[in-house]
Design an enzyme around this catalytic site. Structure first.
Site, PDB file in Angstrom:
ATOM      1  CE  LYS A   1     -23.100   6.592   4.707  1.00  0.00           C
ATOM      2  NZ  LYS A   1     -23.020   6.447   6.101  1.00  0.00           N
ATOM      3  N   GLY A   2     -21.174   6.993  -0.906  1.00  0.00           N
ATOM      4  CA  GLY A   2     -22.019   6.759  -2.079  1.00  0.00           C
ATOM      5  C   GLY A   2     -21.216   6.215  -3.229  1.00  0.00           C
TER       6      GLY A   2
ATOM      7  CG  ASP B   1     -12.077  18.956   8.170  1.00  0.00           C
ATOM      8  OD1 ASP B   1     -12.650  19.177   9.253  1.00  0.00           O
ATOM      9  OD2 ASP B   1     -12.304  17.956   7.470  1.00  0.00           O
TER      10      ASP B   1
ATOM     11  NE  ARG C   1     -14.860  18.814  37.759  1.00  0.00           N
ATOM     12  CZ  ARG C   1     -16.177  18.714  37.734  1.00  0.00           C
ATOM     13  NH1 ARG C   1     -16.872  19.336  36.802  1.00  0.00           N
ATOM     14  NH2 ARG C   1     -16.793  17.975  38.622  1.00  0.00           N
TER      15      ARG C   1
ATOM     16  CG  MET D   1     -15.306  17.324  14.032  1.00  0.00           C
ATOM     17  SD  MET D   1     -16.724  17.510  12.917  1.00  0.00           S
ATOM     18  CE  MET D   1     -17.728  16.122  13.421  1.00  0.00           C
TER      19      MET D   1
ATOM     20  CD  GLU E   1     -12.069  14.576  13.622  1.00  0.00           C
ATOM     21  OE1 GLU E   1     -13.045  14.017  14.145  1.00  0.00           O
ATOM     22  OE2 GLU E   1     -12.107  15.048  12.465  1.00  0.00           O
TER      23      GLU E   1
HETATM   24  O1  F6P Z   1     -14.548  16.742   6.954  1.00  0.00           O
HETATM   25  C1  F6P Z   1     -15.466  17.300   7.819  1.00  0.00           C
HETATM   26  C2  F6P Z   1     -15.649  16.443   9.042  1.00  0.00           C
HETATM   27  O2  F6P Z   1     -16.548  17.114   9.906  1.00  0.00           O
HETATM   28  C3  F6P Z   1     -14.367  16.071   9.767  1.00  0.00           C
HETATM   29  O3  F6P Z   1     -13.857  17.121  10.543  1.00  0.00           O
HETATM   30  C4  F6P Z   1     -14.837  14.857  10.546  1.00  0.00           C
HETATM   31  O4  F6P Z   1     -13.762  13.981  10.810  1.00  0.00           O
HETATM   32  C5  F6P Z   1     -15.811  14.204   9.604  1.00  0.00           C
HETATM   33  O5  F6P Z   1     -16.239  15.206   8.699  1.00  0.00           O
HETATM   34  C6  F6P Z   1     -17.010  13.596  10.295  1.00  0.00           C
HETATM   35  O6  F6P Z   1     -17.798  12.961   9.348  1.00  0.00           O
HETATM   36  P1  F6P Z   1     -19.250  12.386   9.633  1.00  0.00           P
HETATM   37  O7  F6P Z   1     -20.226  13.514   9.467  1.00  0.00           O
HETATM   38  O8  F6P Z   1     -19.421  11.338   8.596  1.00  0.00           O
HETATM   39  O9  F6P Z   1     -19.271  11.857  11.035  1.00  0.00           O
END
Ligand code: F6P
Length: 360
Positions: free
Chosen positions: A77-78, A142, A177, A184, A237
Site C-alpha cells: 500500500k502507500g 499468485d 476427518r 492464497m 481464498e
Molecule cells: O498477492 C499476494 C498475496 O499473498 C495474495 O495471495 C493475498 O491475497 C495477499 O497477497 C495478502 O496480502 P497481505 O500480505 O496484505 O495480507
C-alpha cells in the site's frame, strides 16, 4: 566520467526469489561497471528528498539468493497504489509523480527496475508513461500476471502447499476427518490447482469454477462409503459459490482482504455430510521461507535480463518467461487483465482425470 547508475525496487507482497533477482541485477550490473541503488520499501523509497536508498554491493548481495523476503523491504500500500482489489484503477497523484521524478533526476538514474506483481506493474506503467525509464520484473506467488508463463515466487508457494498437504493427509487419515486447506492466490486459482494436484487433494475449489456446497459434501460422503475415511479439500481464498458469493474480511487497518471461505466450508461440509471437519489456513507461510531451485534460477535469469533491457534502453518493457526462454514484452501487455485458470485447460482436465472434484 561518472559510473552509470540504475535504481531497483521490490514492491507489493513479498515472495521467495526477490533476493535472487536483486543479486542477479547486482552481478550483471557489476560486470558492466554500473552502480545499483536500491529504493527501500518499494516505490515509497522514491519519495523522501534524495530518495530512501541503499546501494547494492558485493557484500550485501552475497548469500542472499537462497533467503526469502527482500533485503530492500516492500509495501503493498502507500502513495503509489494504482490498482485496488481485482482491477479497479487509480491514478498516481501528480504531486507524487513529481517528487519521484525529482529523486530519479537527482540520483542520475539511467533506468529503474521495478520488481512486482499486477499492482506494481500498473504503477510502473504509469511512471513509464510519465517519462520514467522503467523496466518491469514479474513477481507474485499468485502467478496471475498476464504476458508471462510464470512469475517467480509461485513455485515456492506451491511447494509450501504440497508440503502442508503431505503433512495433513496423515493426520486426516488417522482421525478419519475431512480437512479444508485454504490457500492464497487472490482472484486466481493457480496455487490451489498446482498445490492440490501435487499434494493429492480430493477436491480443489478455485475462483474460476464456482462450487456447490452440496457437491463438496457429496464427495466426502461418497469417499466415506467407498472406504476412504478422510478427504482433503483445497480451497483458494477467492473461490466462489455457485451463487457468486466470495468471502472477505476487514483488516485492522480497515482494508478488505479475501478470507473466511475455509471456515464457512468447514461448517457447511460438516453439517451436510456429518463428517468431522477441520480447517487449516496456510496464509503467509506461502510467502515465507527459502525459494525453490526453480525460483532461484528464474529470479537470477529475470534479474540478468532486466539489466540487459536497461543496457538496450528498452524502457516500458517487462521481463517475461515463455517456452523456457526469458524474453520481454511491453508492460502494458501484462496489466490489462489478470491471468486466471481457464476452466477447460489441460491441467483442470488432468485433475479431473485423476478423480479430483472441483465441486461443480
Ligand atoms: O498477492 C499476494 C498475496 O499473498 C495474495 O495471495 C493475498 O491475497 C495477499 O497477497 C495478502 O496480502 P497481505 O500480505 O496484505 O495480507
Amino acid at each position: 566520467m561518472s559510473k552509470k547508475r540504475i535504481g531497483v525496487l521490490t514492491s507489493g507482497g513479498d515472495c521467495p526469489g526477490l533476493n535472487a533477482v536483486l543479486r542477479g541485477i547486482y552481478c550483471a550490473s557489476e560486470e558492466m561497471g554500473w552502480e545499483v541503488l536500491g529504493f527501500r520499501d518499494g516505490f515509497e523509497g522514491m519519495l523522501p528528498e534524495g530518495g530512501d536508498t541503499m546501494p547494492l554491493t558485493r557484500e550485501n548481495t552475497a548469500g542472499i539468493m537462497q533467503v526469502g523476503g527482500t533485503i530492500l523491504g516492500t509495501t503493498n500500500k502507500g502513495h503509489f497504489t494504482s490498482k485496488i482489489g481485482g482491477g479497479d484503477k487509480a491514478m498516481i497523484p501528480e504531486e507524487v509523480i513529481g517528487k519521484a521524478s525529482k529523486t530519479c533526476r537527482d540520483l542520475n538514474l539511467s533506468a529503474v527496475i521495478a520488481i512486482g506483481g499486477d499492482g506494481s506493474m500498473s504503477t510502473a506503467l504509469q511512471l513509464y508513461r510519465a517519462g520514467f525509464p522503467m523496466i518491469g520484473v514479474p513477481k507474485t506467488i499468485d502467478n496471475d500476471l498476464e504476458a508471462t508463463a510464470m512469475t517467480f515466487g509461485f513455485d515456492s508457494a506451491v511447494a509450501c502447499v504440497t508440503d502442508a498437504l503431505d503433512r495433513l493427509h496423515t493426520t486426516a487419515a488417522s482421525h478419519k476427518r475431512a480437512i479444508i486447506v485454504q490457500v492464497m492466490g487472490r482472484h486466481a486459482g493457480w496455487i490451489a490447482l498446482w498445490g492440490g494436484i501435487a499434494g493429492a487433494a480430493d477436491v480443489i475449489l478455485i475462483p474460476e469454477i464456482p462450487f456447490s456446497l452440496e457437491k463438496v459434501a457429496e464427495v466426502v460422503q461418497r469417499r466415506d462409503a467407498s472406504g476412504f475415511k478422510s478427504t482433503m479439500i483445497v480451497v483458494a481464498e477467492g473461490a466462489r459459490t455457485r451463487h457468486g458469493q466470495q468471502f472477505r474480511r476487514q483488516s485492522s487497518s480497515g482494508e478488505w482482504r479475501l478470507g473466511g471461505v475455509g471456515e464457512m466450508l468447514a461448517k457447511e461440509v460438516e453439517a451436510r455430510s456429518g463428517k468431522e471437519t477441520r480447517v487449516c489456513v496456510l496464509g503467509h507461510l506461502q510467502r515465507g521461507g527459502d525459494p525453490t531451485t526453480l525460483d532461484r534460477i528464474l529470479g537470477t535469469r529475470f534479474g540478468v535480463k532486466a539489466v540487459q533491457l536497461a543496457k538496450e534502453e528498452r524502457f516500458g518493457t517487462m521481463v517475461s518467461y515463455q517456452n523456457y526462454e526469458v524474453l520481454d514484452v511491453p508492460i502494458a501487455d501484462a496489466v490489462h487483465r489478470l491471468k486466471r485458470v481457464p476452466p477447460s485447460s489441460q491441467l483442470v482436465e488432468t485433475a479431473r482425470a485423476v478423480g479430483i472434484s472441483f465441486g461443480d
